[in-house]
Design a protein around this motif. Structure first.
Motif, short mmCIF file in Angstrom:
data_model
loop_
_atom_site.label_atom_id
_atom_site.label_comp_id
_atom_site.label_asym_id
_atom_site.label_seq_id
_atom_site.Cartn_x
_atom_site.Cartn_y
_atom_site.Cartn_z
N PRO A 1 184.58 -39.46 74.65
CA PRO A 1 186.04 -38.81 74.68
C PRO A 1 186.74 -39.61 73.70
N ASP A 2 187.87 -39.24 73.28
CA ASP A 2 188.68 -39.98 72.48
C ASP A 2 189.94 -40.50 73.03
N ARG A 3 190.11 -40.04 74.47
CA ARG A 3 191.43 -40.32 75.17
C ARG A 3 190.92 -40.87 76.49
N LEU A 4 191.54 -41.92 77.01
CA LEU A 4 191.55 -42.07 78.23
C LEU A 4 192.25 -41.44 79.59
N ALA A 5 192.44 -41.65 80.62
CA ALA A 5 193.23 -40.75 81.63
C ALA A 5 194.78 -40.84 81.21
N ALA B 1 185.26 -48.61 76.46
CA ALA B 1 185.79 -49.86 77.36
C ALA B 1 186.66 -49.06 78.23
N THR B 2 186.86 -49.31 79.33
CA THR B 2 187.84 -48.94 80.29
C THR B 2 189.02 -50.11 80.23
N GLU B 3 190.28 -49.55 80.27
CA GLU B 3 191.54 -50.39 80.21
C GLU B 3 191.60 -51.27 81.70
N LEU B 4 191.97 -52.53 81.54
CA LEU B 4 192.44 -53.41 82.85
C LEU B 4 193.74 -53.80 82.35
N ARG B 5 194.44 -53.90 83.19
CA ARG B 5 195.95 -54.35 83.16
C ARG B 5 196.65 -54.45 84.53
N ALA C 1 190.09 -45.28 83.37
CA ALA C 1 188.86 -44.71 82.70
C ALA C 1 189.35 -43.62 82.16
N VAL C 2 188.24 -42.80 81.54
CA VAL C 2 188.36 -41.46 80.64
C VAL C 2 189.19 -40.37 81.88
#
Lengths: 214, 206
Positions: free
Chosen positions: A35-39, A60-64, A85-86
């Protein structure tokens, strides 16, 4: 002459069949692309780490650290992290005494839609604390669950149909992952996970079957 | 000859002990042997007393983590299962599975309608105690604790029980799937006065 014509017709037919097959197969390849976008709408980036044993594209999922409105259910906890995640975002917070975890799960379709609580034994919850009350963009139930990393794990990779998602491990804490592999009938979900070292080397892999419980 | 007999007896005794140990309380296969996956029956009429009757049939039965299937023989058919192991397949619901079934909820969280599940239907439902406490799902709403009446619920992040009757001293008789060591039944509890617990209500009672 008629035999020659028949052979020519046969050849054309064969070429047509090959072309149709090639078109269909390339369409299949298209379905398997990452997929080209995360949630949250941000661009999905493929992981720069090469994960041993994972043969599909890895997002790669985002972590913040949390941001956004303070009215969210987990906002009062300090030391929280958001993982996007996605299909969904989940916020995990550890209690000040370090003995329990709390999570709030979010999707674009459902908003804040899942909560989970777990008492910890050492740094592990007693079970993955699966939630299935959120829905993805297609209205299908989405599962969130904690995966406890083993020794030396820097990344947990969850492999789904067509692509995988990589979650970076922080402070050896359980990682809350998302999955579309939910079975409403049995209130359960299955995820294929692998754990990797910082350089992508495979440390271990396992199938986790989680049930809604307690 | 005598030595052979002694050896055979000892071997048989060890065999029986080993297998009796593993086939005892753990993995009684209650679900596999007794439960079904029949479709629920949609129903348009449900009362609090009717729901209490459903709950009372589970009284004195077992407790199973992630479970939701029981009979009505007033005993725990799967005692001493390891706690927090969904794979043991024993008798009973856990606290949230019991609530889901007694409140006759559907699997679809967007649907508030009533569904009757058979006692021996193995189903847990999509909610944990924490989800119930948050009022997750179309059939469930949070409610003030002072407003709770029969068959409303008191829920914390890790447990949920249904109000069977309020006691004059401010405590409640709670009908609940309490734990592996207790099974399912009615106990006097102080949840209403505890800050860890909130009120939850099933919507649409007749």
């Amino acid at each position: 002459v008629s035999a020659l014509r028949r052979r020519d017709l046969f050849r054309r037919l064969a070429v047509t069949v090959v072309l149709v097959c090639a078109t269909v197969c390339s369409a299949c390849d298209g379905d398997d692309s990452a997929p080209d976008r995360l949630a949250d709408g941000s661009p999905a980036v493929l992981s720069k780490v090469s994960f041993e044993g994972v043969d599909v594209p890895v997002v790669a999922t985002e972590l913040r650290t949390p941001r956004g409105p303070a009215s969210t259910p987990c906002a009062e906890r300090s030391g929280a992290i958001d993982r996007t995640a996605v299909a969904g975002t989940s916020r995990t917070a550890i209690s000040p005494d370090g003995r329990s975890l709390r999570a709030c799960d979010w999707t674009a379709r459902s908003g804040w839609c899942g909560v989970a609580y777990a008492q910890l034994r050492q740094t592990r919850p007693l079970d993955p604390r699966l939630t299935i009350t959120c829905h993805d963009d297609d209205g299908e139930p989405l599962g969130f669950l904690w995966i406890s990393p083993g020794s030396g794990t820097s990344y947990i990779v969850v492999t789904g149909p067509g692509y995988a998602e990589a979650y970076r491990v922080v402070r050896d804490l359980p990682v809350r992952v998302t999955t579309t592999q939910v079975d409403l009938e049995t209130s359960s979900a299955v995820v294929e996970t692998s754990e990797h070292a910082r350089d992508g080397r495979l440390l271990r892999s396992r199938r986790v079957e989680a049930h809604v419980s307690g | 000859m005598t030595t052979r007999r002694v050896f055979a007896t000892a071997f048989a005794a060890v065999f029986v002990l080993v297998f009796a140990g593993t086939a005892g309380g753990y993995h009684t296969r209650f679900v596999a042997l007794n439960c079904n996956y029949a479709s629920p029956t949609p129903t348009s009429y449900i009362t609090r007393d009717g729901s209490a009757a459903v709950a009372l049939r589970a009284r004195h039965e077992g407790y199973q983590w992630a479970g939701g299937c029981w009979n009505d023989n007033d005993k725990d058919d799967s005692p001493n299962d390891p706690t927090t192991d969904a794979g043991t397949g024993g008798e009973g619901g856990d606290c949230s599975g019991f609530t889901f079934k007694v409140w006759r909820e559907p699997l679809n969280t967007s649907d508030p309608s009533f569904h009757q599940w058979g006692m021996l239907r193995s189903v847990h439902g999509p909610y944990t105690a924490a989800a119930f406490k948050a009022g997750a799902g179309a059939p469930n709403v949070t409610a003030s604790k002072s407003s709770l009446i029969k068959m409303d619920a008191l829920a914390s992040e890790s447990h949920i029980g249904l109000v069977y009757a309020a006691n004059p001293d401010g405590t409640d008789q709670i009908i609940e799937a309490k734990g592996e060591a207790y099974g399912t039944g009615i106990w006097t509890r102080t949840h209403r006065g505890s800050s860890s617990y909130g009120g939850v209500r099933r919507v649409g009672w007749s």
